[in-house]
Design an enzyme around this catalytic site. Structure first.
Site, PDB file in Angstrom:
ATOM      1  CG  ASN A  73      -0.407   0.703   2.413  1.00  0.00           C
ATOM      2  OD1 ASN A  73      -0.426   1.937   2.498  1.00  0.00           O
ATOM      3  ND2 ASN A  73       0.122  -0.074   3.359  1.00  0.00           N
ATOM      4  CG  PHE A 120      -0.278   9.131   7.285  1.00  0.00           C
ATOM      5  CD1 PHE A 120      -0.148   7.769   7.506  1.00  0.00           C
ATOM      6  CD2 PHE A 120       0.669   9.978   7.860  1.00  0.00           C
ATOM      7  CE1 PHE A 120       0.893   7.261   8.275  1.00  0.00           C
ATOM      8  CE2 PHE A 120       1.710   9.483   8.638  1.00  0.00           C
ATOM      9  CZ  PHE A 120       1.822   8.126   8.834  1.00  0.00           C
ATOM     10  CE  LYS A 141       3.036   0.008  12.953  1.00  0.00           C
ATOM     11  NZ  LYS A 141       1.620  -0.191  12.586  1.00  0.00           N
TER      12      LYS A 141
END
Length: 354
Positions: free
Chosen positions: A114, A118, A223
């Site tokens: 992908n 965002f 993350k």
């Protein structure tokens, strides 16, 4: 829940463009949540609690951010048996993301690529959706994942993260600082030494202010990417500790293509998720555990398509795991499968962290 309902739906969904299938699925879940028709995707809940970052995780299986960017389907997704659900990434202002097509299936590898970028409706709409959900009232945990707008220069990224942190703080059990998506230009530069140090310093200071304002501390996770070398992981680990971050999520999608060479769509730009990222993700988790020690919270994500994959994450050093691509390929029954495997594994071979 048996595999039957998803087994019937999957051929239809996989016959559609991936993003169309994604939108159709989320739209259906949003409409069905809270209605008697939720039986179609509900799982029984497998309790397997663990204390982590000052929180009680009801079980050790979570949903990774990215599936529900606008927090529309928290209750529906939670009903699949997750102990915790993470939604977002949200940015201060709504943005369309990158041009379509921007999602690609690689079914031969149980993988997705992908480059969404965002895409989301912005902070106000996100928080409104979070406030409507009942998931937290059921004793489950909700993580809210924050990022920067594409139009914000990387030098000004901190302001976006601080705006999002303030907006989501009252409604989160934990907040994730996403600095590792490959689909926002220069975002991963925030993982570098000086940039990460400055960003986390500002976030930690703002968190202290928000904790006083709201009378509660909210754990912060960061993350990171799987495409980091040993030296980079060590620097990140030290920076997380220095600024009092409560945990780390390892990892995001990968830009590497060595595991999918020659497959249709393999050369599309974007982040690769699913089975091909399992090994790289587990490598980062193992190094983080060795560097950070046994007590530091690690959420493992990347390449979990079976209970065996999930157990490998725990063996590598994760405390809990998240899934995303596995849910798309295997359906909600995967949540129950992993939760039961974790509980059985704890009985037969307790982890020092449990």
């Amino acid at each position: 829940m048996s595999l039957l309902p998803y087994a019937l739906a999957r051929p239809f969904l996989f016959g559609l463009d991936p993003e169309t299938a994604h939108e159709l699925t989320l739209g259906s879940l949003a409409r069905l949540q809270g209605t008697p028709l939720r039986w179609a995707y509900c799982n029984g809940f497998v309790p397997d609690a663990i204390e982590l970052a000052g929180l009680r995780f009801p079980n050790r299986v979570g949903l990774a951010a990215g599936l529900d960017k606008n927090a529309r389907c928290i209750d529906a997704l939670g009903a699949m048996g997750f102990g915790f659900v993470e939604v977002g990434t949200v940015t201060p202002k709504g943005q369309p993301g990158n041009p379509r097509p921007r999602m690609f299936r690689l079914p031969e590898a149980n993988a997705l690529i992908n480059r969404l970028g965002f895409n989301n409706e912005g902070l106000d709409a996100f928080v409104a959706n979070v406030r409507r959900s009942q998931f937290r009232q059921q004793g489950r945990l909700l993580g809210l994942n924050i990022g920067k707008n594409a139009a914000t220069p990387i030098e000004e990224a901190t302001s976006d993260y601080l705006a999002c942190l303030a907006g989501v703080y009252p409604h989160a059990d934990y907040v994730t600082v996403n600095i590792s998506s490959p689909n926002t230009k220069n975002l991963r530069a925030l993982q570098s030494d000086e940039a990460l140090d400055a960003l986390l310093s500002a976030i930690a200071a703002r968190r202290e202010e928000l904790a006083r304002e709201h009378g509660r501390g909210v754990p912060l996770f960061v993350k990171i990417a799987p495409d980091l070398d040993e030296a980079q992981v060590d620097v990140i680990a030290a920076t997380l500790r220095r600024h009092g971050m409560d945990g780390v999520i390892a990892t995001n999608t990968t830009i590497a293509r060595d595991k999918v060479q020659g497959l249709p769509h393999a050369e599309e730009t974007g982040g690769l998720s699913g089975s091909p990222v399992l090994e790289a993700s587990n490598r980062v988790i193992s190094q983080l555990r060795a560097t950070l020690g046994s007590g530091y919270p690690i959420i493992g994500v990347g390449g979990v398509l079976s209970a065996e994959d999930a157990l490998a994450k725990l063996r590598a050093g994760a405390d809990v795991v998240q899934i995303y691509t596995g849910l798309i390929y295997k359906g909600p029954a995967l949540v129950d499968e992993i939760a039961r495997a974790f509980r059985n594994d704890r009985v037969t071979a307790p982890s020092p962290r449990s």
